[in-house]
Structures are given as structure tokens and as C-alpha cells.
Design an enzyme around this catalytic site. Sequence first.
Site, PDB file in Angstrom:
ATOM      1  CG  ASP A 293      72.043  28.916  30.532  1.00  8.82           C
ATOM      2  OD1 ASP A 293      72.676  30.312  29.351  1.00  8.82           O
ATOM      3  OD2 ASP A 293      71.627  28.099  29.409  1.00  8.82           O
TER       4      ASP A 293
ATOM      5  CG  HIS B  29      74.706  27.634  28.426  1.00  8.16           C
ATOM      6  ND1 HIS B  29      73.319  27.474  27.726  1.00  8.16           N
ATOM      7  CD2 HIS B  29      76.098  26.692  27.420  1.00  8.16           C
ATOM      8  CE1 HIS B  29      73.535  27.384  26.453  1.00  8.16           C
ATOM      9  NE2 HIS B  29      74.837  26.818  26.197  1.00  8.16           N
TER      10      HIS B  29
ATOM     11  CB  SER C  88      73.826  24.260  23.961  1.00  6.68           C
ATOM     12  OG  SER C  88      74.220  25.476  23.489  1.00  6.68           O
ATOM     13  CD  GLN C  89      75.323  24.021  17.057  1.00  7.44           C
ATOM     14  OE1 GLN C  89      75.427  25.206  16.224  1.00  7.44           O
ATOM     15  NE2 GLN C  89      76.469  22.993  17.592  1.00  7.44           N
TER      16      GLN C  89
ATOM     17  CE1 TYR D 186      76.078  28.439  16.542  1.00  7.43           C
ATOM     18  CE2 TYR D 186      77.815  29.962  17.284  1.00  7.43           C
ATOM     19  CZ  TYR D 186      76.487  30.278  16.510  1.00  7.43           C
ATOM     20  OH  TYR D 186      76.905  31.263  15.788  1.00  7.43           O
TER      21      TYR D 186
END
Length: 321
Positions: free
Chosen positions: A272, A301, A186-187, A92
Site C-alpha cells: 500500500d 490500498h 482509509s480515512q 478520502y
Amino acid sequence: MQLDLSLDELAAYRYADEPEPADFDAFWSRTLSEAGRIPVAAEFAPYDALLRTVDTFDVTFAGYGGDPIKGWLILPADRSGPLPTVVEYIGYGGGRGEPLEWLAYASAGYAHFVMDTRGQGSTWRTGDTADPGASGPAVPGYVTRGILDPHDYYYRRLYVDAYRAVDAAAAHPDVDPSRIAVTGRSQGGALSVAVGGLRHDIAAAIPHVPFLSAFRRATSITDANPYAEIVRWCATHRTKAEQAFATLAYFDGTSFATRATCRGSFSVALMDPICPPSTVYAAHNVWGGPKDIAVWPYNDHDGGGPEDQLRTIRVLRELFG
């Protein structure tokens, strides 16, 4: 601290807070059919990245609506024949940056296609791709852009870009189209989950601490961005919250995961706050193909950090030799 369910509870968790749209498959079939009317038209321009051990190409291909999407194709300089390939999506706010930031997989002997992220690339790594798509009122960030209509939602455009990035990579003569895996953090992990569910011609999806799953649960158990962007939007647009979640249901990783047939090799971090563990397990636990998950008990994360990259290389070796 560990902020979610116990490990035993995570292993058994099933997300049931939001019903899947009845027309989920029809929505994505129409979306991909419309996108498919426009040729991917991938172009590969040799790029001097000042690196001697890899050959780099500046890539442009037609993403959602024919919008030009940038990327890098990085190949081992010492290669012979079409190569197994990993297509990577970015976290992201990040963009494709510079080729020297993406050397691990080419150094391990694989072709590496890095897709730039439309409209992002100004937070922690630079990007070069615009997002011309229309959008209604949004909280700063990307996850609420166009949230009142799944046809206008930002991630409809981005998921289609990610789907077509596989075709763009496969168009290069040094890429073996029968040996492609997708990955991301993540994204980027969310995009690999979505592509894993939408395509049945890839060998594996390898998502690290993936975003964009179990939206209802995520927004109720974490105050961290990006999920908090949805909370702030709903707090302002009080009467439209249910309409927003109805849109998000078309983009929930759990629905794509159930439709996957390739291998799914996940990672999750138990501390996370950005992508809480139960939201990762929500997608992993319903993954339709063979699956495994690496658990990092004491990380947030960052997940497994470089260990996730090494694990990706091990999966590629298992699949492709």
C-alpha cells in the site's frame, strides 16, 4: 512491490518521530465539551431507496459547531428489537452516495449507520454535507485545510462529526446503544481509530488500511496522495513546516490508539503506497484494548477488499452474536 519494513520489523515498530502534544488530552476534552453543548438532535426521515429487504432513513444530525451532517441509517426490514449497530465512516474524497451501495451489514442482520463526510463527496462517490468551517491557504484536497492551527484544522471538525455520529445512531429506537462498533476504510479507518480512542462506550473499532497515523514517517516514505498534499504544502510554506506538523500531532492516530479500551481489529496491505504499512502498524501496535490485524501481503490500498467486509461481519458476530 513491498515498500516498507519487513513483517517482523512492522510487528515491533513504534512511531517516535513526533512527540505527542503535552496538552493532547486537554485539547480533546475541551473540544468535545464545547461540542457537547449543542444537542445532537438526530432526525430520521423515511427514505424510499427502492429496496425491499431494508428500511432506509435519511439522517441529519448536528456535528461540529452544530453544522448539519447527513447520513444513512439502513435497517433489515425483517427485524425485532433494538439491533447491534455498525457506524461506518467513508474514505478520502467520498460521500454517502446511495443506500444501495451500503447493503452488506444490514443484509447480515445489523443496523448500519453511514456518516457523510463534510465538504467531500465529489471525487468517487457523491456526498450531501457542506463544510462551513474557516480555513487558511491549503493544497487542493482536505488534509492541509487549516493546518497552521489545531483549532482551525479540518480534521478537528471531522473527528467531532465522527464522535457525534455514534450518538446520532444511538438515538434511533431500533439501535441498541450498548452494542455499537465503528468501522471504515482509509480515512474512514482513521475516523474509527480516533473514535475508538475518544469513546469508551463502543464495543470495537474495525479500521481497514487506516489513514492519518505517523505523519512524519508517512510524508518521508511515500509520494502518494493524500500524504503528498502535506509534502507539497510544506514545500511551498517552507518556514511553517514545523508549525504544520505541530498541528498534525493533535490528530495522529497513534495517540488515539493508546487511549482505546475497546477491541481494535485492523487490516493492512503490505504493498500500500497510500497508507504505508508502518503507519498502520504505528496505530495497531500501541492500541490500548484487545487487538488483531489481518495482513494482505500482495495488495495495495484495496487491502482485503470484500474480505475486509466479511471480516467485519465476523467480528460483529463474535461480539454480538
